[in-house]
Design a protein around this motif. Structure first.
Motif, PDB file in Angstrom:
ATOM      1  N   SER A 337       0.824  -1.210   0.000  1.00  0.00           N
ATOM      2  CA  SER A 337       0.000   0.000   0.000  1.00  0.00           C
ATOM      3  C   SER A 337       0.857   1.258   0.000  1.00  0.00           C
ATOM      4  O   SER A 337       0.576   2.225  -0.727  1.00  0.00           O
ATOM      5  N   ASN A 338       1.934   1.248   0.790  1.00  0.00           N
ATOM      6  CA  ASN A 338       2.840   2.401   0.837  1.00  0.00           C
ATOM      7  C   ASN A 338       3.549   2.613  -0.491  1.00  0.00           C
ATOM      8  O   ASN A 338       3.729   3.763  -0.934  1.00  0.00           O
ATOM      9  N   ILE A 339       3.954   1.520  -1.128  1.00  0.00           N
ATOM     10  CA  ILE A 339       4.597   1.618  -2.440  1.00  0.00           C
ATOM     11  C   ILE A 339       3.619   2.221  -3.446  1.00  0.00           C
ATOM     12  O   ILE A 339       3.962   3.122  -4.214  1.00  0.00           O
ATOM     13  N   GLU A 340       2.383   1.714  -3.440  1.00  0.00           N
ATOM     14  CA  GLU A 340       1.373   2.211  -4.368  1.00  0.00           C
ATOM     15  C   GLU A 340       1.127   3.708  -4.176  1.00  0.00           C
ATOM     16  O   GLU A 340       1.052   4.475  -5.154  1.00  0.00           O
ATOM     17  N   LYS A 341       1.011   4.125  -2.931  1.00  0.00           N
ATOM     18  CA  LYS A 341       0.784   5.551  -2.645  1.00  0.00           C
ATOM     19  C   LYS A 341       1.931   6.406  -3.166  1.00  0.00           C
ATOM     20  O   LYS A 341       1.716   7.488  -3.742  1.00  0.00           O
ATOM     21  N   GLN A 342       3.153   5.929  -2.968  1.00  0.00           N
ATOM     22  CA  GLN A 342       4.307   6.705  -3.431  1.00  0.00           C
ATOM     23  C   GLN A 342       4.388   6.734  -4.954  1.00  0.00           C
ATOM     24  O   GLN A 342       4.769   7.748  -5.546  1.00  0.00           O
ATOM     25  N   LEU A 343       4.011   5.642  -5.587  1.00  0.00           N
ATOM     26  CA  LEU A 343       3.995   5.614  -7.052  1.00  0.00           C
ATOM     27  C   LEU A 343       2.973   6.613  -7.599  1.00  0.00           C
ATOM     28  O   LEU A 343       3.238   7.321  -8.569  1.00  0.00           O
ATOM     29  N   PHE A 344       1.803   6.651  -6.968  1.00  0.00           N
ATOM     30  CA  PHE A 344       0.788   7.616  -7.405  1.00  0.00           C
ATOM     31  C   PHE A 344       1.281   9.051  -7.205  1.00  0.00           C
ATOM     32  O   PHE A 344       1.022   9.932  -8.036  1.00  0.00           O
ATOM     33  N   LYS A 345       1.995   9.266  -6.115  1.00  0.00           N
ATOM     34  CA  LYS A 345       2.468  10.616  -5.811  1.00  0.00           C
ATOM     35  C   LYS A 345       3.615  11.059  -6.723  1.00  0.00           C
ATOM     36  O   LYS A 345       3.621  12.192  -7.231  1.00  0.00           O
ATOM     37  N   ASN A 346       4.588  10.171  -6.943  1.00  0.00           N
ATOM     38  CA  ASN A 346       5.817  10.571  -7.632  1.00  0.00           C
ATOM     39  C   ASN A 346       5.955  10.093  -9.070  1.00  0.00           C
ATOM     40  O   ASN A 346       6.629  10.741  -9.879  1.00  0.00           O
ATOM     41  N   LEU A 347       5.313   8.946  -9.398  1.00  0.00           N
ATOM     42  CA  LEU A 347       5.443   8.417 -10.759  1.00  0.00           C
ATOM     43  C   LEU A 347       4.315   8.887 -11.662  1.00  0.00           C
ATOM     44  O   LEU A 347       4.535   9.199 -12.842  1.00  0.00           O
ATOM     45  N   LEU A 348       3.113   8.945 -11.137  1.00  0.00           N
ATOM     46  CA  LEU A 348       1.952   9.320 -11.947  1.00  0.00           C
ATOM     47  C   LEU A 348       2.093  10.668 -12.663  1.00  0.00           C
ATOM     48  O   LEU A 348       1.629  10.803 -13.802  1.00  0.00           O
ATOM     49  N   PRO A 349       2.718  11.694 -12.052  1.00  0.00           N
ATOM     50  CA  PRO A 349       2.862  12.983 -12.751  1.00  0.00           C
ATOM     51  C   PRO A 349       3.578  12.889 -14.094  1.00  0.00           C
ATOM     52  O   PRO A 349       3.450  13.791 -14.935  1.00  0.00           O
ATOM     53  N   LEU A 350       4.293  11.785 -14.335  1.00  0.00           N
ATOM     54  CA  LEU A 350       4.975  11.610 -15.616  1.00  0.00           C
ATOM     55  C   LEU A 350       3.998  11.474 -16.779  1.00  0.00           C
ATOM     56  O   LEU A 350       4.409  11.519 -17.942  1.00  0.00           O
ATOM     57  N   ILE A 351       2.712  11.303 -16.476  1.00  0.00           N
ATOM     58  CA  ILE A 351       1.696  11.233 -17.523  1.00  0.00           C
ATOM     59  C   ILE A 351       1.719  12.492 -18.384  1.00  0.00           C
ATOM     60  O   ILE A 351       1.303  12.481 -19.550  1.00  0.00           O
ATOM     61  N   ASN A 352       2.232  13.590 -17.831  1.00  0.00           N
ATOM     62  CA  ASN A 352       2.289  14.866 -18.562  1.00  0.00           C
ATOM     63  C   ASN A 352       3.604  15.070 -19.296  1.00  0.00           C
ATOM     64  O   ASN A 352       3.793  16.104 -19.940  1.00  0.00           O
ATOM     65  N   HIS A 353       4.503  14.107 -19.193  1.00  0.00           N
ATOM     66  CA  HIS A 353       5.797  14.230 -19.879  1.00  0.00           C
ATOM     67  C   HIS A 353       5.595  14.089 -21.387  1.00  0.00           C
ATOM     68  O   HIS A 353       4.822  13.235 -21.837  1.00  0.00           O
ATOM     69  N   PRO A 354       6.275  14.902 -22.188  1.00  0.00           N
ATOM     70  CA  PRO A 354       6.070  14.857 -23.648  1.00  0.00           C
ATOM     71  C   PRO A 354       6.415  13.526 -24.300  1.00  0.00           C
ATOM     72  O   PRO A 354       5.906  13.224 -25.379  1.00  0.00           O
ATOM     73  N   VAL A 356       5.895  10.525 -22.833  1.00  0.00           N
ATOM     74  CA  VAL A 356       5.172   9.460 -22.140  1.00  0.00           C
ATOM     75  C   VAL A 356       3.746   9.349 -22.682  1.00  0.00           C
ATOM     76  O   VAL A 356       3.025  10.338 -22.774  1.00  0.00           O
ATOM     77  N   ILE A 357       3.339   8.120 -23.029  1.00  0.00           N
ATOM     78  CA  ILE A 357       1.982   7.842 -23.503  1.00  0.00           C
ATOM     79  C   ILE A 357       1.039   7.570 -22.336  1.00  0.00           C
ATOM     80  O   ILE A 357      -0.093   8.037 -22.310  1.00  0.00           O
ATOM     81  N   ASP A 358       1.533   6.814 -21.351  1.00  0.00           N
ATOM     82  CA  ASP A 358       0.666   6.440 -20.237  1.00  0.00           C
ATOM     83  C   ASP A 358       1.510   6.056 -19.025  1.00  0.00           C
ATOM     84  O   ASP A 358       2.673   5.644 -19.155  1.00  0.00           O
ATOM     85  N   VAL A 359       0.918   6.193 -17.851  1.00  0.00           N
ATOM     86  CA  VAL A 359       1.510   5.712 -16.608  1.00  0.00           C
ATOM     87  C   VAL A 359       0.469   4.819 -15.942  1.00  0.00           C
ATOM     88  O   VAL A 359      -0.691   5.216 -15.785  1.00  0.00           O
ATOM     89  N   ARG A 360       0.875   3.602 -15.564  1.00  0.00           N
ATOM     90  CA  ARG A 360      -0.061   2.655 -14.961  1.00  0.00           C
ATOM     91  C   ARG A 360       0.491   2.181 -13.615  1.00  0.00           C
ATOM     92  O   ARG A 360       1.673   1.814 -13.524  1.00  0.00           O
ATOM     93  N   ILE A 361      -0.374   2.171 -12.627  1.00  0.00           N
ATOM     94  CA  ILE A 361       0.038   1.813 -11.265  1.00  0.00           C
ATOM     95  C   ILE A 361      -0.998   0.885 -10.649  1.00  0.00           C
ATOM     96  O   ILE A 361      -2.197   1.121 -10.743  1.00  0.00           O
ATOM     97  N   LEU A 362      -0.529  -0.171 -10.028  1.00  0.00           N
ATOM     98  CA  LEU A 362      -1.399  -1.069  -9.271  1.00  0.00           C
ATOM     99  C   LEU A 362      -0.555  -1.798  -8.240  1.00  0.00           C
ATOM    100  O   LEU A 362       0.402  -2.503  -8.600  1.00  0.00           O
ATOM    101  N   GLY A 363      -0.874  -1.621  -6.958  1.00  0.00           N
ATOM    102  CA  GLY A 363      -0.088  -2.263  -5.920  1.00  0.00           C
ATOM    103  C   GLY A 363       1.363  -1.849  -6.009  1.00  0.00           C
ATOM    104  O   GLY A 363       1.682  -0.666  -6.100  1.00  0.00           O
ATOM    105  N   ALA A 364       2.256  -2.838  -6.017  1.00  0.00           N
ATOM    106  CA  ALA A 364       3.692  -2.561  -6.098  1.00  0.00           C
ATOM    107  C   ALA A 364       4.199  -2.711  -7.539  1.00  0.00           C
ATOM    108  O   ALA A 364       5.256  -3.288  -7.787  1.00  0.00           O
TER     109      ALA A 364
END
Length: 428
Positions: A337-354, A356-364
């Protein structure tokens, strides 16, 4: 380890998916501890791959090491034909308790791919026992189930590692891959292709096989739980058994003990591997219902015709028991759960990178789909020089870290991915 050892490896040892003419240089690991790999130059790098999904509690875990040492003093291996032993009995008891009540017969093998072969052979023999020669399997595109022949035949025939073998493999039935992602609204049209193939071929399909929720090497797609539920409803309607391949996702990776729990369904056959021993030694298991097991046992052969040499290996079973004991403390739930939360916080913003097509997160699991393919040699070198181990493929940069990874280490993995995306020379 000398320079000559490195050269010998480069010249003579065939690594996974590698060329012997132009091999990608390998990095020599001399030890591993926690979530770090120590290279021969003394550098410690953060492992973002859990050694291909398997090392969930980190390397050199004292509980797992203790189980191995204790068992090896008794016996490291004994044949399973006509012989049994406590580590295997204990493991099978634990697996039956850990999985749905319906799954109460266990066949042990030595690798995930073999567990898939075992599952498919079970269903072929099951139908033979019922007087029907069914041999076709129905699955979905973008799937991956392993590198052995039957497993390759149910992996995507076009967009997979096995395209070159297509003319040699049994021809299976492939429905369109689900489009509704895990977090999107469910689109009932997603099931149309699968339903059409099922209705047309139900009388000759031996079984359905698919990866629940997460399609791994086929594209790291996370599909909607309703798709899995609808498939099980359809399969049950036509009395066709379903195989779930949880080799990569089993034992907590998606935030549930098993990925199929997201859909609240139960398979007829379940394949487990990879993290079953906490990534210490190879082992796999195929679980099925007593109905299927007893039907096979009533066949002309009178038994299930499969028996790997290292089936039920005591050393592997002993450490698998220790691994499950760690999981039963339920610390993994908070860790994932902690890994997932951190991925949503720090990895998900890459969805706006020129790029990057998509960012997908589930669990670890964290996946960055790029608009360009990676240059494997250059990007691997970049990651190692920056202190992390990430093994991308095609357009996908993904991480599946050990559950024990620290917040700092996970942030470093993510920041290194961000830095890589900004270097155009690392992509083709």
């Amino acid at each position: 380890m000398s320079q000559s050892d490195t050269f010998f490896d480069y010249k003579h040892i065939w690594h996974p998916y590698a060329s012997m003419i132009h091999p990608i240089p390998c990095y020599t690991v001399i030890s591993a501890k926690g979530f770090y790999l120590k290279l021969k130059n003394g550098k410690n790098i953060i492992d973002g791959m859990s050694s291909w999904w398997s090392v969930i509690h980190g390397y050199n875990h004292p509980v797992l090491n203790k189980a191995l040492k204790k068992q090896i003093k008794k016996m490291s291996h004994v044949m399973f034909g006509g012989i049994t032993h406590l580590p295997a009995i204990t493991l099978c008891r634990k697996l039956i308790k850990l999985t749905p009540e319906k799954l109460d017969c266990v066949f042990l093998s030595d690798s995930g791919s073999v567990s898939i072969e075992v599952a498919m052979k079970m269903l072929i023999q099951y139908w033979q026992a019922l007087g029907q020669k069914r041999k076709l399997f129905l699955t979905v595109r973008n799937g991956y189930h392993g590198d052995t022949f039957a497993a390759m035949s149910v992996s995507d025939p076009e967009n997979s590692l096995h395209k070159i073998y297509n003319n040699l493999l049994p021809k299976q039935l492939f429905a369109d891959a689900p489009v509704s992602s895990f977090y999107q609204d469910w689109n009932i049209n997603d099931i149309a292709s699968f339903k059409k193939i099922m209705e047309k071929n139900s009388f000759k399909i031996a079984g359905v096989i698919l990866e629940p929720i997460v399609q791994g090497v086929g594209g790291m797609n996370f599909y909607h739980p309703m798709y899995l539920k609808e498939i099980k409803i359809l399969s049950d309607h036509y009395s066709i058994p379903v195989i779930f391949d949880e080799i990569a996702t089993g034992f907590g990776r998606t935030g549930k003990m098993f990925a199929f729990e997201h859909a609240d369904v139960v398979p007829d056959i379940l394949c487990l591997g990879k993290s079953i021993t906490g990534g210490t030694i190879t082992l796999a298991a195929t679980l099925t219902s007593r109905h299927i097991a007893e039907t096979i046992s009533k066949s002309k052969a009178g038994c299930f015709m499969h028996g790997p040499t290292y089936m039920g290996n005591p050393l592997a079973c002993a450490v698998a028991n220790a691994n499950i004991k760690i999981l039963q403390t339920n610390q993994w739930k908070k860790q994932v759960s902690n890994i997932e939360k951190q991925l949503f916080k720090n990895l998900l913003p890459l969805i706006n990178h020129p790029y990057v097509i998509d960012v997908r997160i589930l669990g670890a699991i964290g996946v960055v789909e790029c608009s360009r393919s990676v240059n494997m040699f250059l990007i691997q070198k970049f990651f190692v020089e920056n202190g992390v181990w990430i093994r991308p493929f095609k357009k996908l940069i993904y991480i599946v870290p050990p559950y024990t990874i620290s917040t700092y280490a996970l942030k470093k993995l993510i920041n290194t991915i961000i830095n890589a995306l900004n270097k155009t020379e690392l992509f083709t």
